[in-house]
Design a protein around this motif. Structure first.
Motif, PDB file in Angstrom:
ATOM      1  N   SER A   1      -1.703  -0.347 -16.814  1.00 39.13           N
ATOM      2  CA  SER A   1      -0.844   0.841 -16.596  1.00 39.13           C
ATOM      3  C   SER A   1      -1.293   1.848 -17.159  1.00 39.13           C
ATOM      4  CB  SER A   1       0.803   0.391 -16.826  1.00 39.13           C
ATOM      5  OG  SER A   1       0.670   0.249 -18.245  1.00 39.13           O
ATOM      6  N   GLY A   2      -1.755   1.884 -18.362  1.00 36.76           N
ATOM      7  CA  GLY A   2      -2.240   2.898 -19.198  1.00 36.76           C
ATOM      8  C   GLY A   2      -3.552   3.631 -18.481  1.00 36.76           C
ATOM      9  N   PHE A   3      -4.351   2.887 -17.647  1.00 34.19           N
ATOM     10  CA  PHE A   3      -5.552   3.271 -17.140  1.00 34.19           C
ATOM     11  C   PHE A   3      -5.261   3.665 -15.470  1.00 34.19           C
ATOM     12  CE2 PHE A   3      -6.320   0.123 -20.411  1.00 34.19           C
ATOM     13  CZ  PHE A   3      -7.153   0.968 -21.390  1.00 34.19           C
ATOM     14  N   ILE A   4      -4.464   3.107 -14.853  1.00 37.39           N
ATOM     15  CA  ILE A   4      -4.532   3.141 -13.678  1.00 37.39           C
ATOM     16  C   ILE A   4      -3.181   3.614 -12.797  1.00 37.39           C
ATOM     17  CG2 ILE A   4      -6.472   1.706 -12.775  1.00 37.39           C
ATOM     18  CD1 ILE A   4      -4.627  -0.483 -11.983  1.00 37.39           C
ATOM     19  N   GLY A   5      -2.289   3.509 -13.774  1.00 38.84           N
ATOM     20  CA  GLY A   5      -0.806   3.660 -13.413  1.00 38.84           C
ATOM     21  C   GLY A   5      -0.054   2.589 -12.544  1.00 38.84           C
ATOM     22  N   ILE A   6       1.110   2.849 -12.367  1.00 35.50           N
ATOM     23  CA  ILE A   6       1.719   1.819 -11.509  1.00 35.50           C
ATOM     24  C   ILE A   6       1.349   1.935 -10.221  1.00 35.50           C
ATOM     25  CG2 ILE A   6       3.764   3.067 -10.881  1.00 35.50           C
ATOM     26  CD1 ILE A   6       5.394   0.533 -10.893  1.00 35.50           C
ATOM     27  N   GLN A   7       0.824   3.180  -9.622  1.00 39.12           N
ATOM     28  CA  GLN A   7       0.504   3.197  -8.285  1.00 39.12           C
ATOM     29  C   GLN A   7      -0.864   2.572  -7.962  1.00 39.12           C
ATOM     30  OE1 GLN A   7       1.417   5.755 -10.152  1.00 39.12           O
ATOM     31  NE2 GLN A   7       2.408   7.407  -9.196  1.00 39.12           N
ATOM     32  N   GLY A   8      -1.624   2.362  -9.096  1.00 44.24           N
ATOM     33  CA  GLY A   8      -2.852   1.682  -8.948  1.00 44.24           C
ATOM     34  C   GLY A   8      -2.559   0.298  -8.940  1.00 44.24           C
ATOM     35  N   LEU A   9      -1.461  -0.171  -9.622  1.00 46.67           N
ATOM     36  CA  LEU A   9      -1.010  -1.516  -9.696  1.00 46.67           C
ATOM     37  C   LEU A   9      -0.534  -2.157  -8.126  1.00 46.67           C
ATOM     38  CD1 LEU A   9       1.160  -1.806 -12.917  1.00 46.67           C
ATOM     39  CD2 LEU A   9      -1.347  -2.453 -12.498  1.00 46.67           C
ATOM     40  N   PHE A  10       0.198  -1.096  -7.454  1.00 51.34           N
ATOM     41  CA  PHE A  10       0.441  -1.356  -6.095  1.00 51.34           C
ATOM     42  C   PHE A  10      -0.650  -1.821  -5.339  1.00 51.34           C
ATOM     43  CE2 PHE A  10       4.429   1.126  -7.046  1.00 51.34           C
ATOM     44  CZ  PHE A  10       5.209   0.104  -7.223  1.00 51.34           C
ATOM     45  N   LEU A  11      -1.747  -1.015  -5.590  1.00 50.68           N
ATOM     46  CA  LEU A  11      -3.028  -1.249  -4.822  1.00 50.68           C
ATOM     47  C   LEU A  11      -3.640  -2.756  -4.969  1.00 50.68           C
ATOM     48  CD1 LEU A  11      -4.289   2.542  -4.447  1.00 50.68           C
ATOM     49  CD2 LEU A  11      -3.024   1.270  -2.825  1.00 50.68           C
ATOM     50  N   VAL A  12      -3.700  -2.821  -6.402  1.00 46.44           N
ATOM     51  CA  VAL A  12      -4.239  -3.812  -6.769  1.00 46.44           C
ATOM     52  C   VAL A  12      -3.612  -5.087  -6.237  1.00 46.44           C
ATOM     53  CG1 VAL A  12      -4.620  -5.502  -8.691  1.00 46.44           C
ATOM     54  CG2 VAL A  12      -5.161  -3.084  -9.031  1.00 46.44           C
ATOM     55  N   SER A  13      -2.061  -5.224  -6.227  1.00 49.27           N
ATOM     56  CA  SER A  13      -1.280  -6.337  -5.815  1.00 49.27           C
ATOM     57  C   SER A  13      -1.758  -6.406  -4.224  1.00 49.27           C
ATOM     58  CB  SER A  13       0.057  -6.039  -6.001  1.00 49.27           C
ATOM     59  OG  SER A  13       0.588  -6.017  -7.347  1.00 49.27           O
TER      60      SER A  13
ATOM     61  N   VAL B   1       0.763  -1.126  -0.073  1.00 40.95           N
ATOM     62  CA  VAL B   1       0.037  -0.021   0.022  1.00 40.95           C
ATOM     63  C   VAL B   1       0.854   1.442   0.057  1.00 40.95           C
ATOM     64  CG1 VAL B   1      -1.583   1.524   1.159  1.00 40.95           C
ATOM     65  CG2 VAL B   1      -1.918  -1.171   0.991  1.00 40.95           C
ATOM     66  N   PRO B   2       1.784   1.381   0.990  1.00 41.38           N
ATOM     67  CA  PRO B   2       2.467   2.774   0.945  1.00 41.38           C
ATOM     68  C   PRO B   2       3.420   2.996  -0.356  1.00 41.38           C
ATOM     69  CG  PRO B   2       3.657   0.982   2.345  1.00 41.38           C
ATOM     70  CD  PRO B   2       2.031   0.727   2.150  1.00 41.38           C
ATOM     71  N   GLN B   3       3.868   1.898  -1.086  1.00 40.25           N
ATOM     72  CA  GLN B   3       4.561   2.026  -2.580  1.00 40.25           C
ATOM     73  C   GLN B   3       3.855   2.905  -3.562  1.00 40.25           C
ATOM     74  OE1 GLN B   3       6.416  -1.742  -3.734  1.00 40.25           O
ATOM     75  NE2 GLN B   3       5.937  -2.570  -1.853  1.00 40.25           N
ATOM     76  N   ALA B   4       2.386   3.043  -3.395  1.00 38.00           N
ATOM     77  CA  ALA B   4       1.784   3.893  -3.988  1.00 38.00           C
ATOM     78  C   ALA B   4       1.784   5.383  -3.878  1.00 38.00           C
ATOM     79  CB  ALA B   4       0.331   3.190  -4.024  1.00 38.00           C
TER      80      ALA B   4
END
Length: 403
Positions: A366-378, A298-301
């Motif tokens: 990544s084109g829709f939510i960015g890597i920050q969104g990917l951290f939260l998905v993970s 979570v904090p990585q985002a």
């Protein structure tokens, strides 16, 4: 030194080099595609990087059960050598690629002949005393996971020092050394005549036999979900570091450092958590590690600098060390004797499936939510997986078997 300890030490080193070789291109892959292979546009680079990184795991997913079956039939050491020497050649050929599709095909070929790590897990599990199984699995997996995570650091340093292409030649040479050491030093007590007399089921029938054991489908699923969550942001990590770093100076090094710092804490935590699992139960360690890893994504985002990201990634590694080793330990405990390699082969296929789908989905999203969104998905996937593991393992009687 006892034989099982010698095997563990040599295969730790081999596992490290094999997994480092597979991930060494991670920190510079997007830069390599842009600068040497002519790919333009952040989204196009992300998609190509995702597919190329995942290609190794696409073919690995289909071929791992075959190598597991042959390992039970002809011996684990033979599979070690077949995979190690084969991958050393293919990775050297990657240095001659001149277009992204050529690199893609070679990564697919590398997946076809892979299988060093599951063969190493099977061999160690067959030669280690049961009361030391958690420690051995944790130690062995720390080598593979450390290679997976430290590989980007090594690749980043070599990219800044030698350029991109020489990395493939160096990596192939290191894999050749690791395979040679395994050939000379690893010993296996394997009765081929007894294995030949044992009924040989087809891969489909063998899979059906294994999934009748209630805990194994749950463990295979957990393996997939872990890898999916861990790998989905990895292909985009260099671009995220570039955004936080703000300057092209030593970019490959910092991208590699961020990708690898998890390995430092993982190398320490995996054997400790493995030894602890021998005392309090593998299932408990698995669930706690899943929750901890999910929270640390979570904090990585929300970090604002590379040092902050490094701290988060380091803490993540403290929990990552308790994931796959405990799964492997539980698989060994629930699998009938003589079917260990096949069970680890199928588990490796699910691991490869997570490695395959994670970067592809991550690159596409990544084109829709960015890597920050990917951290939260993970984070969400890992926390959900902890609930899944509790429901399918702890509540189905795995508590007693995991002690």
């Amino acid at each position: 030194m006892e034989r099982w300890k010698v095997n563990l030490a040599v295969l730790w080193f081999g596992n490290f080099l094999v997994m480092a070789g597979m991930t060494m291109i991670t920190p510079f892959l997007s830069l390599y595609l842009q600068q040497d292979l002519g790919v333009t546009g952040d989204h196009e680079i992300g998609v190509w990087a995702g597919f190329i990184f995942a290609a190794n795991f696409v073919t690995s997913f289909f071929f791992q059960p075959l190598w597991g079956k042959l390992s039970d039939r002809y011996g684990r050491k033979m599979m070690l050598l077949r995979s190690g020497f084969g991958m050393s050649l293919v990775i050297m050929l990657m240095g001659f690629a001149t277009a992204p599709w050529q690199l893609l095909l070679l990564r697919m070929m590398n997946g076809v002949i892979s299988g060093f790590s599951p063969a190493a897990v099977s061999l160690v599990s067959a030669t280690t005393p049961k009361e030391k199984m958690g420690f051995a699995m944790g130690t062995l997996q720390s080598g593979g996971t450390a290679g997976t995570i430290l590989g980007p650091l090594i690749g980043g340093v070599m990219a800044d020092t030698f350029g991109f292409r020489p990395i493939f030649y160096i990596t192939g040479s290191l894999l050749f050394v690791a395979s040679t050491l395994s050939w000379i030093m690893v010993k296996e007590s394997f009765d081929r005549e007894a294995a030949a007399r044992r009924p040989q089921a087809s891969m489909i029938k063998g899979f059906r036999e294994l999934v009748r054991i209630p805990q194994l489908p749950a463990l295979f699923s957990v393996t997939f979900l872990i890898q999916f969550a861990m790998l989905s942001p990895m292909a985009l990590m260099p671009l995220y570091v570039k955004e936080l770093h703000g300057t092209p100076e030593n970019l490959a090094f910092w991208a590699g450092f961020v990708g690898s710092v998890t390995g430092f804490s993982n190398m320490v935590s995996a054997p400790i958590l493995g030894r602890l699992s021998d005392r309090i139960g593998s299932t408990r360690i698995l669930i706690v590690s899943l929750i901890g890893a999910g929270v640390m994504f979570v904090p990585q985002a929300f970090v604002g600098s590379v040092p902050q990201l490094l701290v988060c990634r380091f803490l993540l590694g403290c929990f990552v060390g308790g994931l796959i080793p405990t799964v492997n330990s539980l698989i060994r405990r629930f699998t009938p004797d003589g079917r260990e390699s096949r069970a680890f082969g199928f588990n490796s296929s699910f691991l490869a499936l997570g490695n395959m789908i994670g970067p592809v989905v991550g690159g596409a999203l990544s084109g829709f939510i960015g890597i920050q969104g990917l951290f939260l998905v993970s984070a969400a996937f890992l926390l959900a997986t902890s609930v899944w593991a509790y429901a399918l393992l702890q509540r189905r009687g795995a508590r007693a078997a995991g002690r």
